[in-house]
Motif scaffolding. Structure first.
Motif: not given
Lengths: 289, 92
Positions: A42-49, A123-130
């Motif tokens: 749930a936390l991951l999805c929030y951060l992803l979106f 441990s893999h933060h979505p903020k690095y996706l960009p």
């Protein structure tokens, strides 16, 4: 090999680049295998979106859940109601069948041209996706892999023993395999879909060694690999499923490959892994740690 | 090129050099004494290189305590959002 230089990332720059390289309409499928990750997914999805809605990219999240006893799937269904069933795809399996096959399963349902693989435990933060997407657009690489061991990367939450085994395994693998990738065990990566499909098919190892085998095979097959720095914060919630077993597995894989290569074809699969064989037996008996 | 060819290329070159040294007759007696043991020196040197690299890797191991703080902030933000949307995440 792709350039290892990384020059920050601004979101406007990314949007501009996306326009320039005519990459609009590219779909990124984010593949997340889960097992007992109710809270984390749930936390991951929030951060992803939160991260990706700011960018001008299309994406879908594919959750492959291995029949978690904590009913992770229930949380994913709730998230589907918030974000939409076209954005979050739940593709469960009936039992805990392992990581490698989870990717095969997820890939079957992925409609994106690019696949992002990441762990669900934050441990893999979505903020690095960009920066992954940007790097791929810049270099047109087949694989963009996150690295903890270049400028800007790092690890938090490891004790000395964990650092020692990680460095030891990396030195061993670099001395013997020459992979041209600074972080072999990291699993936060972006792949072109056909590349990932081919690699997944070729790989023989199970569990987390799989990640290392995939990247080594990718360099052997001559795919271009670019690197972006990421930070790795050891999981906050839940229990780790890998533990100290990981380094041993890793070394064992390099050893087993030698046996496999003898059995199959002498020059096809890599005789170069033989010196690891005796070392791996020592590691297995715990002689070093 | 296949890794195995590269690997044996390096090893083969070193072995060839060593054999050439073993067979050469123009060396001084002092050097001749050392030559048979060169592979042992090489192995020890390789081991030292490995240990040195592990040690150096540990010395400069990149850490990021500030990221843990940032992640905790993100987690709190996410939890507030999930609560507001009525997503129930507690373990059943």
């Amino acid at each position: 090999m792709g350039s290892r230089l990384w020059t920050g990332s601004s979101e406007t720059g990314l949007a501009q680049m996306a326009k320039d390289s005519n990459s609009k309409g590219r779909l990124y499928s984010i593949l997340v295998p889960t097992y007992n990750e109710r809270l984390n997914i749930a936390l991951l999805c929030y951060l992803l979106f939160k991260t990706l809605n700011d960018l001008d990219v299309d994406f879908e999240v594919i959750v492959v859940d291995d029949a978690s006893p904590d009913n992770t799937q229930d949380v994913v269904r709730q998230l589907q109601r918030v974000y939409g069933e076209d954005k979050i795809l739940l593709r469960p399996r009936v039992a805990k069948l392992g990581l490698g096959t989870a990717y095969v399963h997820g890939l079957k349902h992925a409609s994106g041209d690019y696949i992002v693989i990441m762990d669900a435990d934050l441990s893999h933060h979505p903020k690095y996706l960009p920066s992954f997407i940007r790097k791929q657009l810049e270099t047109d690489a087949d694989i963009v892999t996150g690295t903890r061991y270049l400028e800007g990367g790092g690890v938090h939450g490891w004790d000395l023993r964990r650092k020692l085994t990680s460095r030891g395994a990396n030195v061993l693998a670099h001395t013997l395999l020459w992979p041209h990738v600074s972080d072999l065990t990291g699993s936060y990566r972006l792949y072109r879909k056909p590349v990932l499909e081919e690699l997944v098919k070729a790989c023989v190892s199970k569990g987390y060694v799989f990640q290392m085998e995939m990247i080594v095979r990718a360099t052997r097959k001559g795919y271009t690999i670019a690197e972006v720095p990421i930070t790795f914060v050891d999981r906050v919630y839940g229990t780790s499923k890998l533990g100290a077993q990981r380094t041993c597995d890793q070394v064992r894989w390099t050893g087993n490959s030698f046996i496999a290569s003898l059995e199959k074809s002498f020059f096809e699969h890599g005789l170069h892994w033989w010196p690891v064989l005796s070392l791996s037996s020592h590691l297995e008996r715990g002689n070093f740690f | 090129m296949k890794q195995v060819f590269k690997f044996f290329g390096v090893v083969g070159t070193l072995v060839a050099l060593w054999i050439a040294l073993l067979l050469s007759t123009e060396l001084s007696p002092a050097v001749r004494l050392v030559v048979p043991y060169l592979p042992v020196y090489a192995l020890v040197a390789l081991g030292c290189y490995g240990l040195g690299m592990v040690g150096y890797g540990l010395m400069v191991f990149p850490t990021c305590p500030e990221e843990a703080v940032l992640l905790q902030k993100d987690i709190d933000e996410a939890k507030a959002f999930l609560k507001q949307k009525g997503v129930y995440v507690a373990t059943q």
